[in-house]
Design a protein around this motif. Structure first.
Motif, PDB file in Angstrom:
ATOM      1  N   ARG A  38       0.845  -1.149  -0.123  1.00 51.42           N
ATOM      2  CA  ARG A  38       0.040   0.141  -0.050  1.00 51.42           C
ATOM      3  C   ARG A  38       0.913   1.323   0.060  1.00 51.42           C
ATOM      4  NH1 ARG A  38      -5.295   0.206   3.693  1.00 51.42           N
ATOM      5  NH2 ARG A  38      -5.507  -1.326   2.505  1.00 51.42           N
ATOM      6  N   ARG A  39       2.061   1.276   0.813  1.00 49.06           N
ATOM      7  CA  ARG A  39       2.752   2.283   0.798  1.00 49.06           C
ATOM      8  C   ARG A  39       4.034   2.581  -0.217  1.00 49.06           C
ATOM      9  NH1 ARG A  39       5.567   1.684   4.726  1.00 49.06           N
ATOM     10  NH2 ARG A  39       6.636   3.913   4.893  1.00 49.06           N
ATOM     11  N   TRP A  40       4.762   1.464  -0.227  1.00 53.37           N
ATOM     12  CA  TRP A  40       5.780   1.468  -1.092  1.00 53.37           C
ATOM     13  C   TRP A  40       5.791   2.018  -2.444  1.00 53.37           C
ATOM     14  CZ3 TRP A  40      10.585  -2.197  -0.048  1.00 53.37           C
ATOM     15  CH2 TRP A  40      10.897  -1.893   1.376  1.00 53.37           C
ATOM     16  N   PRO A  41       4.910   1.711  -3.487  1.00 50.19           N
ATOM     17  CA  PRO A  41       4.811   2.049  -4.658  1.00 50.19           C
ATOM     18  C   PRO A  41       4.635   3.548  -4.714  1.00 50.19           C
ATOM     19  CG  PRO A  41       3.465   0.169  -4.383  1.00 50.19           C
ATOM     20  CD  PRO A  41       3.772   0.535  -3.165  1.00 50.19           C
ATOM     21  N   ASN A  42       3.743   4.106  -3.588  1.00 46.81           N
ATOM     22  CA  ASN A  42       3.510   5.779  -3.919  1.00 46.81           C
ATOM     23  C   ASN A  42       4.775   6.318  -3.215  1.00 46.81           C
ATOM     24  OD1 ASN A  42       0.740   5.822  -4.235  1.00 46.81           O
ATOM     25  ND2 ASN A  42       0.755   4.498  -2.668  1.00 46.81           N
ATOM     26  N   ASN A  43       5.484   5.920  -2.022  1.00 50.94           N
ATOM     27  CA  ASN A  43       6.718   6.453  -1.963  1.00 50.94           C
ATOM     28  C   ASN A  43       8.057   6.199  -2.593  1.00 50.94           C
ATOM     29  OD1 ASN A  43       5.257   7.046   0.360  1.00 50.94           O
ATOM     30  ND2 ASN A  43       6.502   5.619   1.925  1.00 50.94           N
ATOM     31  N   LEU A  44       7.858   5.153  -3.485  1.00 53.90           N
ATOM     32  CA  LEU A  44       9.132   5.074  -4.508  1.00 53.90           C
ATOM     33  C   LEU A  44       8.831   5.700  -5.689  1.00 53.90           C
ATOM     34  CD1 LEU A  44       9.770   1.345  -3.923  1.00 53.90           C
ATOM     35  CD2 LEU A  44      11.193   3.148  -3.211  1.00 53.90           C
ATOM     36  N   VAL A  45       7.686   6.041  -6.008  1.00 53.61           N
ATOM     37  CA  VAL A  45       7.437   6.831  -7.409  1.00 53.61           C
ATOM     38  C   VAL A  45       7.510   8.360  -7.014  1.00 53.61           C
ATOM     39  CG1 VAL A  45       5.228   7.684  -8.791  1.00 53.61           C
ATOM     40  CG2 VAL A  45       5.579   5.166  -8.440  1.00 53.61           C
ATOM     41  N   ILE A  46       7.193   8.631  -5.868  1.00 49.29           N
ATOM     42  CA  ILE A  46       7.626  10.023  -5.502  1.00 49.29           C
ATOM     43  C   ILE A  46       9.042  10.388  -5.414  1.00 49.29           C
ATOM     44  CG2 ILE A  46       7.912  10.272  -2.983  1.00 49.29           C
ATOM     45  CD1 ILE A  46       5.502  12.788  -3.697  1.00 49.29           C
ATOM     46  N   THR A  47       9.912   9.427  -5.085  1.00 49.08           N
ATOM     47  CA  THR A  47      11.163   9.419  -4.969  1.00 49.08           C
ATOM     48  C   THR A  47      11.910   9.692  -6.448  1.00 49.08           C
ATOM     49  OG1 THR A  47      11.331   7.933  -2.985  1.00 49.08           O
ATOM     50  CG2 THR A  47      13.502   8.289  -3.969  1.00 49.08           C
ATOM     51  N   ALA A  48      11.296   8.791  -7.160  1.00 45.44           N
ATOM     52  CA  ALA A  48      11.504   8.772  -8.769  1.00 45.44           C
ATOM     53  C   ALA A  48      11.043  10.378  -9.414  1.00 45.44           C
ATOM     54  CB  ALA A  48      11.153   7.588  -9.585  1.00 45.44           C
ATOM     55  N   LEU A  49      10.095  10.556  -9.104  1.00 45.76           N
ATOM     56  CA  LEU A  49       9.573  11.934  -9.769  1.00 45.76           C
ATOM     57  C   LEU A  49      10.387  12.812  -9.258  1.00 45.76           C
ATOM     58  CD1 LEU A  49       5.716  11.965  -8.947  1.00 45.76           C
ATOM     59  CD2 LEU A  49       7.165  12.186 -11.265  1.00 45.76           C
ATOM     60  N   ASN A  50      11.045  13.087  -7.846  1.00 47.56           N
ATOM     61  CA  ASN A  50      11.762  14.227  -7.393  1.00 47.56           C
ATOM     62  C   ASN A  50      13.089  14.052  -8.212  1.00 47.56           C
ATOM     63  OD1 ASN A  50      10.036  15.044  -5.663  1.00 47.56           O
ATOM     64  ND2 ASN A  50      10.698  13.896  -3.661  1.00 47.56           N
ATOM     65  N   THR A  51      13.754  12.844  -8.303  1.00 48.55           N
ATOM     66  CA  THR A  51      14.710  12.789  -9.013  1.00 48.55           C
ATOM     67  C   THR A  51      14.664  13.381 -10.184  1.00 48.55           C
ATOM     68  OG1 THR A  51      15.385  10.935  -7.777  1.00 48.55           O
ATOM     69  CG2 THR A  51      16.723  11.232  -9.588  1.00 48.55           C
ATOM     70  N   ALA A  52      13.737  12.949 -11.203  1.00 49.05           N
ATOM     71  CA  ALA A  52      13.520  13.568 -12.389  1.00 49.05           C
ATOM     72  C   ALA A  52      13.441  15.001 -12.498  1.00 49.05           C
ATOM     73  CB  ALA A  52      12.405  12.889 -13.071  1.00 49.05           C
ATOM     74  N   PHE A  53      12.429  15.172 -11.514  1.00 57.99           N
ATOM     75  CA  PHE A  53      12.375  17.104 -11.361  1.00 57.99           C
ATOM     76  C   PHE A  53      13.457  17.719 -11.352  1.00 57.99           C
ATOM     77  CE2 PHE A  53      11.269  20.070  -8.199  1.00 57.99           C
ATOM     78  CZ  PHE A  53      10.466  21.161  -9.033  1.00 57.99           C
ATOM     79  N   LEU A  54      14.367  17.124 -10.240  1.00 59.98           N
ATOM     80  CA  LEU A  54      15.637  17.993 -10.128  1.00 59.98           C
ATOM     81  C   LEU A  54      16.528  18.093 -11.394  1.00 59.98           C
ATOM     82  CD1 LEU A  54      17.045  16.831  -6.647  1.00 59.98           C
ATOM     83  CD2 LEU A  54      15.930  18.767  -7.196  1.00 59.98           C
ATOM     84  N   ARG A  55      16.486  16.884 -12.160  1.00 65.37           N
ATOM     85  CA  ARG A  55      17.341  16.973 -13.408  1.00 65.37           C
ATOM     86  C   ARG A  55      16.898  17.910 -14.440  1.00 65.37           C
ATOM     87  NH1 ARG A  55      19.895  11.792 -15.004  1.00 65.37           N
ATOM     88  NH2 ARG A  55      21.239  11.522 -13.447  1.00 65.37           N
ATOM     89  N   ILE A  56      15.443  17.890 -14.410  1.00 63.40           N
ATOM     90  CA  ILE A  56      14.728  19.017 -15.415  1.00 63.40           C
ATOM     91  C   ILE A  56      14.648  20.254 -15.027  1.00 63.40           C
ATOM     92  CG2 ILE A  56      12.702  19.398 -16.585  1.00 63.40           C
ATOM     93  CD1 ILE A  56      11.962  16.343 -16.125  1.00 63.40           C
TER      94      ILE A  56
END
Ligand SMILES: [Zn+2]
Ligand SMILES: [Zn+2]
Length: 275
Positions: A38-56
């Protein structure tokens, strides 16, 4: 070496994540309120989003900016004839102090607390909580880091060590793992342990507003914000904040919208009731 920064950071992230996740299975500290599914997919997607967001969003990393600073002689340490190892250690320690002060600020200012409270609204405390931050907090944090790199003139090596260490220790000190109590005692004189940081994720306001450190445990002791243990004990304490306690709040869309929902809440240090 600095061209390999993304690779170094990814390898450190995956290695520490796997080590803490295995320790959580082998020796859990608390039983979970919600399944990982229930938690991990959401927490991990936001981690990936943050990494991509910083790059862009940002043209350079903090390490890249530090390299430019070394070439252009920006800031204190690039204009002071001190040996590189000393400059590296000084910058890592000063960055850690800055991150402590930044964390206090995110708790003190109601508008910033709105952004930071998403980290606190996780209803369990484990390795994925350590990377669960709102993109606005990630962006503000990066701008503060840029300011520090330029004014301090931090060597790129110091910035790289700090970035990797902060990421690793954030996963370590959010780990739902049982460390021997004696080891926890010894470690705590130097670094923030999971038992120390868990106090910061308590639902009780006084406990939420304590133990702000991420790497070195000294700052909380020096500034008077240190709390040894949660009053209800680690097994019985409630994780999270009062406002967002529905399992639906653990979903990605609710996490992203959380800063804009409801009142700032009474956790913000400078909050005053209307009465
Ligand atoms: Zn916090
Ligand atoms: Zn935390």
């Amino acid at each position: 070496m600095f061209t390999a920064e993304p690779l170094i950071r990814l390898a450190a992230f995956l290695g520490v994540f796997a080590a803490v996740a295995i320790a959580e299975i082998a020796a859990p500290r608390r039983s979970r309120s919600y399944s990982r599914l229930r938690r991990w997919p959401n927490n991990l997607v936001i981690t990936a989003l943050n990494t991509a967001f910083l790059r862009i969003a940002f043209p350079a990393t903090a390490v890249g900016l530090a390299l430019a600073g070394e070439r252009q002689h920006w800031g204190l340490l690039n204009n002071w004839p001190i040996p590189l190892p000393l400059a590296v250690v000084a910058s890592v320690v000063l960055f850690d102090l800055a991150i402590y002060l930044q964390h206090v600020m995110f708790h003190a200012v109601p508008a910033l607390w709105r952004v930071h409270r998403m980290h606190h609204a996780d209803l369990d405390f484990d390795v994925t909580t350590g990377a669960r931050f709102h993109p606005i907090e990630i962006a503000l944090s990066m701008l503060i880091k840029f300011g520090l790199v330029v004014t301090l003139g931090a060597p790129a090596l110091g910035v790289l060590i700090f970035e990797v260490a902060l990421n690793a220790t954030s996963m370590f000190n959010h780990g739902n793992m049982r460390l021997p109590l004696r080891l926890d005692r010894y470690l705590r004189w130097l670094v923030v342990t999971p038992d120390m940081h868990r106090v910061h994720h308590s639902i009780l306001v006084g406990e939420t507003n304590s133990n702000f450190g991420f790497n070195l445990s000294w700052w909380d002791r020096l500034m008077g914000t240190y709390r040894d243990q949660p009053i209800a004990g680690h097994d019985m304490m409630t994780i999270g904040i009062e406002q967002f306690r529905n399992s639906r709040d653990l979903w990605l869309d609710r996490m992203l919208l959380q800063p804009f929902r409801g009142p700032a809440g009474r956790y913000a240090i400078t909050w005053r009731s209307a009465a």
